[in-house]
Write a protein that holds these residues in place. Structure first.
Motif, PDB file in Angstrom:
ATOM      1  N   UNK A  51       0.851  -1.187   0.000  1.00  0.00           N
ATOM      2  CA  UNK A  51       0.000   0.000   0.000  1.00  0.00           C
ATOM      3  C   UNK A  51       0.888   1.238   0.000  1.00  0.00           C
ATOM      4  N   UNK A  52       0.557   2.199  -0.857  1.00  0.00           N
ATOM      5  CA  UNK A  52      -0.532   2.188  -1.830  1.00  0.00           C
ATOM      6  C   UNK A  52      -0.190   1.374  -3.078  1.00  0.00           C
ATOM      7  N   UNK A  53      -1.217   1.123  -3.884  1.00  0.00           N
ATOM      8  CA  UNK A  53      -1.053   0.431  -5.161  1.00  0.00           C
ATOM      9  C   UNK A  53      -1.253   1.446  -6.278  1.00  0.00           C
ATOM     10  N   UNK A  54      -0.307   1.486  -7.203  1.00  0.00           N
ATOM     11  CA  UNK A  54      -0.375   2.392  -8.353  1.00  0.00           C
ATOM     12  C   UNK A  54      -0.491   1.573  -9.630  1.00  0.00           C
ATOM     13  N   UNK A  55      -1.526   1.844 -10.395  1.00  0.00           N
ATOM     14  CA  UNK A  55      -1.715   1.225 -11.707  1.00  0.00           C
ATOM     15  C   UNK A  55      -1.381   2.276 -12.752  1.00  0.00           C
ATOM     16  N   UNK A  56      -0.462   1.942 -13.646  1.00  0.00           N
ATOM     17  CA  UNK A  56      -0.045   2.891 -14.683  1.00  0.00           C
ATOM     18  C   UNK A  56      -0.667   2.443 -15.999  1.00  0.00           C
ATOM     19  N   UNK A  57      -1.608   3.238 -16.501  1.00  0.00           N
ATOM     20  CA  UNK A  57      -2.393   2.889 -17.680  1.00  0.00           C
ATOM     21  C   UNK A  57      -2.044   3.798 -18.846  1.00  0.00           C
ATOM     22  N   UNK A  58      -2.454   3.377 -20.029  1.00  0.00           N
ATOM     23  CA  UNK A  58      -2.248   4.180 -21.228  1.00  0.00           C
ATOM     24  C   UNK A  58      -3.231   5.346 -21.251  1.00  0.00           C
ATOM     25  N   UNK A  59      -2.919   6.401 -21.986  1.00  0.00           N
ATOM     26  CA  UNK A  59      -3.870   7.510 -22.110  1.00  0.00           C
ATOM     27  C   UNK A  59      -5.199   7.011 -22.691  1.00  0.00           C
ATOM     28  N   UNK A  60      -6.289   7.323 -22.020  1.00  0.00           N
ATOM     29  CA  UNK A  60      -7.604   6.956 -22.513  1.00  0.00           C
ATOM     30  C   UNK A  60      -7.983   5.502 -22.328  1.00  0.00           C
TER      31      UNK A  60
END
Length: 200
Positions: A51-60
């Protein structure tokens, strides 16, 4: 016994998944407890230890609702290195010195695997501690969050691979047998071969 090293988690989830032919983060599976997505499954596991958890996503990129902080890549298709740097920067800003970085396509991931790596990370003082079962698992390792500045420099110099990072810092590899917890699911056939997770 659970290792005491405090960990954030970073899950790069914006990959193009060419071999799967679709977004793996939103791929529907059955994890034995019922239908879920690959991202929900991975976040539920890392969230039980980190914790914390970070999700790295693509734009949109559309994602299911998960108990995590959603970060966005600057551009689509830049690879896992800049995504990892973004996540490590956020973890450092949150006050964590280490983060477990893992792929989104690891439906058999366990908290036990995280703790197996956390022990050496705490004892050895290395920049990176990776699982190794005959190959490096760059997205199944514990990274110092301060590496985000080094990653920025690598990316500015044109690097995109995780290998560029681990080859340029103090990396320790923890030898372990091949096991389901380390398995990445890259194709529909690989997912179908796993039990109970299956396409839905």
């Amino acid at each position: 016994m659970t290792n005491s090293l405090p960990l954030a988690a970073v899950v790069p989830a914006g990959g193009e998944s060419r071999r799967m032919g679709r977004d793996k983060a939103t791929l529907r599976i059955d994890d034995g407890a019922g239908p879920t997505t690959m991202l929900e499954r991975v976040v539920s596991v890392v969230g039980a230890r980190c914790a914390p958890v970070f999700v790295v996503a693509a734009p949109g990129q559309a994602l299911p609702e998960v108990p995590a902080v959603i970060l966005r890549d600057d551009v689509r298709g830049a690879g896992p290195l800049p995504a990892t740097g973004r996540g490590l920067r956020a973890a450092a800003d949150a006050g964590l010195s280490h983060a477990f970085v893992c792929a989104v396509d690891m439906p058999r991931l366990t908290t036990d695997l995280i703790d197996v790596l956390a022990g050496p990370a705490q004892r050895l003082g290395a920049d990176v501690v990776l699982a190794w079962d005959g190959r490096d698992h760059y997205l199944a390792g514990i990274y110092r969050t301060a590496l985000h500045t080094h990653i920025d420099a690598l990316v500015d110099g044109g690097a995109r691979s995780m290998r560029a990072l681990v080859d340029s810092v103090d990396t320790q590899r923890i030898v372990m047998p091949e096991q389901p917890a380390l398995a990445n699911v890259n194709t529909a056939d690989e997912l179908a071969a796993m039990s109970p997770p299956r396409l839905r």
